[in-house]
Scaffold this motif. Sequence first.
Motif, PDB file in Angstrom:
ATOM      1  N   LEU A   1       0.858  -1.186   0.000  1.00 46.74           N
ATOM      2  CA  LEU A   1       0.000   0.000   0.000  1.00 46.74           C
ATOM      3  C   LEU A   1       0.889   1.230   0.000  1.00 46.74           C
ATOM      4  O   LEU A   1       1.731   1.395   0.884  1.00 46.74           O
ATOM      5  CB  LEU A   1      -0.887  -0.002   1.240  1.00 46.74           C
ATOM      6  N   LEU A   2       0.720   2.093  -0.997  1.00 47.56           N
ATOM      7  CA  LEU A   2       1.512   3.314  -1.119  1.00 47.56           C
ATOM      8  C   LEU A   2       0.596   4.518  -0.963  1.00 47.56           C
ATOM      9  O   LEU A   2      -0.443   4.603  -1.618  1.00 47.56           O
ATOM     10  CB  LEU A   2       2.207   3.354  -2.481  1.00 47.56           C
ATOM     11  N   VAL A   3       0.997   5.459  -0.098  1.00 49.51           N
ATOM     12  CA  VAL A   3       0.158   6.610   0.222  1.00 49.51           C
ATOM     13  C   VAL A   3       0.881   7.880  -0.187  1.00 49.51           C
ATOM     14  O   VAL A   3       1.945   8.202   0.347  1.00 49.51           O
ATOM     15  CB  VAL A   3      -0.174   6.652   1.735  1.00 49.51           C
TER      16      VAL A   3
ATOM     17  N   VAL B   1       3.704  -0.914   3.807  1.00 48.73           N
ATOM     18  CA  VAL B   1       3.014   0.361   3.634  1.00 48.73           C
ATOM     19  C   VAL B   1       4.080   1.440   3.484  1.00 48.73           C
ATOM     20  O   VAL B   1       4.993   1.553   4.312  1.00 48.73           O
ATOM     21  CB  VAL B   1       2.098   0.690   4.828  1.00 48.73           C
ATOM     22  N   GLY B   2       3.964   2.236   2.424  1.00 55.96           N
ATOM     23  CA  GLY B   2       4.885   3.346   2.208  1.00 55.96           C
ATOM     24  C   GLY B   2       4.140   4.666   2.243  1.00 55.96           C
ATOM     25  O   GLY B   2       3.090   4.808   1.592  1.00 55.96           O
ATOM     26  N   TYR B   3       4.654   5.621   3.000  1.00 56.14           N
ATOM     27  CA  TYR B   3       4.035   6.948   3.089  1.00 56.14           C
ATOM     28  C   TYR B   3       5.010   7.978   2.530  1.00 56.14           C
ATOM     29  O   TYR B   3       6.146   8.099   3.004  1.00 56.14           O
ATOM     30  CB  TYR B   3       3.688   7.287   4.541  1.00 56.14           C
TER      31      TYR B   3
ATOM     32  N   ARG C   1       2.629  17.478   8.072  1.00 57.33           N
ATOM     33  CA  ARG C   1       3.314  16.296   7.544  1.00 57.33           C
ATOM     34  C   ARG C   1       3.929  15.463   8.674  1.00 57.33           C
ATOM     35  O   ARG C   1       3.838  14.236   8.672  1.00 57.33           O
ATOM     36  CB  ARG C   1       4.417  16.725   6.572  1.00 57.33           C
ATOM     37  N   ILE C   2       4.575  16.136   9.612  1.00 54.48           N
ATOM     38  CA  ILE C   2       5.173  15.421  10.737  1.00 54.48           C
ATOM     39  C   ILE C   2       4.100  14.674  11.527  1.00 54.48           C
ATOM     40  O   ILE C   2       4.283  13.520  11.946  1.00 54.48           O
ATOM     41  CB  ILE C   2       5.923  16.404  11.661  1.00 54.48           C
ATOM     42  N   ALA C   3       2.972  15.314  11.746  1.00 56.05           N
ATOM     43  CA  ALA C   3       1.883  14.663  12.471  1.00 56.05           C
ATOM     44  C   ALA C   3       1.396  13.429  11.722  1.00 56.05           C
ATOM     45  O   ALA C   3       1.156  12.372  12.330  1.00 56.05           O
ATOM     46  CB  ALA C   3       0.732  15.648  12.693  1.00 56.05           C
ATOM     47  N   ALA C   4       1.260  13.540  10.403  1.00 58.77           N
ATOM     48  CA  ALA C   4       0.806  12.404   9.606  1.00 58.77           C
ATOM     49  C   ALA C   4       1.835  11.272   9.625  1.00 58.77           C
ATOM     50  O   ALA C   4       1.468  10.091   9.747  1.00 58.77           O
ATOM     51  CB  ALA C   4       0.531  12.845   8.176  1.00 58.77           C
ATOM     52  N   GLU C   5       3.115  11.619   9.517  1.00 57.04           N
ATOM     53  CA  GLU C   5       4.149  10.587   9.634  1.00 57.04           C
ATOM     54  C   GLU C   5       3.991   9.812  10.935  1.00 57.04           C
ATOM     55  O   GLU C   5       4.047   8.578  10.961  1.00 57.04           O
ATOM     56  CB  GLU C   5       5.539  11.234   9.623  1.00 57.04           C
ATOM     57  N   GLY C   6       3.820  10.540  12.022  1.00 56.16           N
ATOM     58  CA  GLY C   6       3.689   9.895  13.330  1.00 56.16           C
ATOM     59  C   GLY C   6       2.493   8.977  13.402  1.00 56.16           C
ATOM     60  O   GLY C   6       2.563   7.892  14.015  1.00 56.16           O
ATOM     61  N   GLN C   7       1.390   9.365  12.785  1.00 61.54           N
ATOM     62  CA  GLN C   7       0.192   8.524  12.801  1.00 61.54           C
ATOM     63  C   GLN C   7       0.407   7.230  12.029  1.00 61.54           C
ATOM     64  O   GLN C   7      -0.005   6.153  12.463  1.00 61.54           O
ATOM     65  CB  GLN C   7      -0.989   9.311  12.229  1.00 61.54           C
ATOM     66  N   TRP C   8       1.078   7.329  10.889  1.00 60.79           N
ATOM     67  CA  TRP C   8       1.352   6.114  10.113  1.00 60.79           C
ATOM     68  C   TRP C   8       2.341   5.196  10.839  1.00 60.79           C
ATOM     69  O   TRP C   8       2.164   3.974  10.877  1.00 60.79           O
ATOM     70  CB  TRP C   8       1.889   6.485   8.730  1.00 60.79           C
ATOM     71  N   LEU C   9       3.371   5.774  11.422  1.00 61.91           N
ATOM     72  CA  LEU C   9       4.346   4.956  12.153  1.00 61.91           C
ATOM     73  C   LEU C   9       3.698   4.302  13.379  1.00 61.91           C
ATOM     74  O   LEU C   9       4.015   3.160  13.724  1.00 61.91           O
ATOM     75  CB  LEU C   9       5.543   5.806  12.558  1.00 61.91           C
ATOM     76  N   ALA C  10       2.788   5.016  14.029  1.00 61.43           N
ATOM     77  CA  ALA C  10       2.078   4.440  15.177  1.00 61.43           C
ATOM     78  C   ALA C  10       1.223   3.255  14.748  1.00 61.43           C
ATOM     79  O   ALA C  10       1.157   2.236  15.457  1.00 61.43           O
ATOM     80  CB  ALA C  10       1.212   5.509  15.847  1.00 61.43           C
TER      81      ALA C  10
ATOM     82  N   PRO D   1       0.875  -6.149  11.721  1.00 59.06           N
ATOM     83  CA  PRO D   1       1.768  -7.189  11.199  1.00 59.06           C
ATOM     84  C   PRO D   1       2.559  -6.764   9.979  1.00 59.06           C
ATOM     85  O   PRO D   1       3.443  -7.493   9.527  1.00 59.06           O
ATOM     86  CB  PRO D   1       0.797  -8.329  10.849  1.00 59.06           C
ATOM     87  N   PHE D   2       2.246  -5.604   9.424  1.00 59.82           N
ATOM     88  CA  PHE D   2       2.962  -5.117   8.247  1.00 59.82           C
ATOM     89  C   PHE D   2       3.959  -4.041   8.639  1.00 59.82           C
ATOM     90  O   PHE D   2       3.874  -3.439   9.710  1.00 59.82           O
ATOM     91  CB  PHE D   2       1.987  -4.579   7.197  1.00 59.82           C
ATOM     92  N   ALA D   3       4.932  -3.786   7.744  1.00 57.33           N
ATOM     93  CA  ALA D   3       5.969  -2.786   7.989  1.00 57.33           C
ATOM     94  C   ALA D   3       5.567  -1.461   7.341  1.00 57.33           C
ATOM     95  O   ALA D   3       5.165  -1.424   6.183  1.00 57.33           O
ATOM     96  CB  ALA D   3       7.305  -3.252   7.410  1.00 57.33           C
ATOM     97  N   VAL D   4       5.692  -0.376   8.110  1.00 55.75           N
ATOM     98  CA  VAL D   4       5.430   0.969   7.602  1.00 55.75           C
ATOM     99  C   VAL D   4       6.754   1.688   7.383  1.00 55.75           C
ATOM    100  O   VAL D   4       7.639   1.655   8.248  1.00 55.75           O
ATOM    101  CB  VAL D   4       4.555   1.777   8.578  1.00 55.75           C
ATOM    102  N   GLN D   5       6.893   2.299   6.216  1.00 59.03           N
ATOM    103  CA  GLN D   5       8.066   3.103   5.885  1.00 59.03           C
ATOM    104  C   GLN D   5       7.647   4.505   5.509  1.00 59.03           C
ATOM    105  O   GLN D   5       6.634   4.696   4.828  1.00 59.03           O
ATOM    106  CB  GLN D   5       8.836   2.500   4.692  1.00 59.03           C
ATOM    107  N   VAL D   6       8.436   5.489   5.925  1.00 59.04           N
ATOM    108  CA  VAL D   6       8.202   6.884   5.563  1.00 59.04           C
ATOM    109  C   VAL D   6       9.335   7.329   4.636  1.00 59.04           C
ATOM    110  O   VAL D   6      10.516   7.109   4.937  1.00 59.04           O
ATOM    111  CB  VAL D   6       8.153   7.791   6.808  1.00 59.04           C
ATOM    112  N   PHE D   7       8.957   7.941   3.514  1.00 60.62           N
ATOM    113  CA  PHE D   7       9.932   8.406   2.528  1.00 60.62           C
ATOM    114  C   PHE D   7       9.862   9.924   2.450  1.00 60.62           C
ATOM    115  O   PHE D   7       8.848  10.483   2.018  1.00 60.62           O
ATOM    116  CB  PHE D   7       9.645   7.784   1.160  1.00 60.62           C
TER     117      PHE D   7
END
Length: 294
Positions: free
Chosen positions: A68-70, A98-100, A131-140, A146-152
């Motif tokens: 899933l790419l966001v 998941v990539g954000y 953007r920082i807030a959204a990054e934190g929500q995805w990482l949380a 069970p899936f891995a979240v990455q922020v780019f």
Amino acid sequence: MNLFVFGLGYSVRQFIGLYRDRFAEVGGTVRSPEKVRAIAGDGFQAYRFDGADFDPGILDRIARADALLVSIPPSGETDPVLEHFSQAIAAAPNLRWVGYLSTVGVYGDADGAWVDETTPPNPATVRSRHRIAAEGQWLALGQSAPFAVQVFRLAGIYGPGRNALVKIADGSAKRIVKKGQVFNRIHTADIAQVLMASIERPHRNAIYNVADDEPGPPQDVIAHAAELLGREPPPEVPFEDADQTPMARSFYSDNKRVRNTRIKTELGVVLRHPTYREGLKALLQAGDGITQAR
């Protein structure tokens, strides 16, 4: 492997164009029914999601997705994807990646110093704070999933049809000079290979700077593009005198050099276009700046 994308924008479309054959199914969202119809037949299925209303078929595609790419930005303090689909994403049975897509703007102004992924964010604009807030929500979300979240965190994006060659050719280029100002950039082909490398070797809750090897003054890029095209560069304009939109002017509030070591050491990426010179040369060879001038 099935891929679903929230936000079929420019960079994402470049990624799909390069790696479509790696996926059994590709689907994604656009904002309007007109855009759904416009991209029909491009090798993937589009669904409407305007940040509020959405095609219910999206829920089925999330359930079938492996990746899933966001690329949809926050709407104020709210991430629209998480607001509407967090439960469906958390429950997706096949999802493993998941990539954000975020921005190096979250680091704010470093007065020209180097920053890397360990540098505390210090956003200078409301947009970057969201953007920082959204990054934190995805990482949380990734911490308990069970899936891995990455922020780019992407530097200034350029690629086919959107680059300094095109601006020189169509007469819209400006050579704006602000003393000491530097930017990193990143070609869409390198964004694409970073994303694919991450899908192939996910790292839980990883953050990656996606930037080239050489931060430099923006006026140098314009001058080099003009040289490649055999044109005279536009005159230099002091930043204080430049006629810019508020959005364009806001980019000059951040001055930093972005390290990209992690994409190389963790993901094994070798940049195809390590500086703007290689990137612009490749784009020129593909016809950018020439076809626009005809």
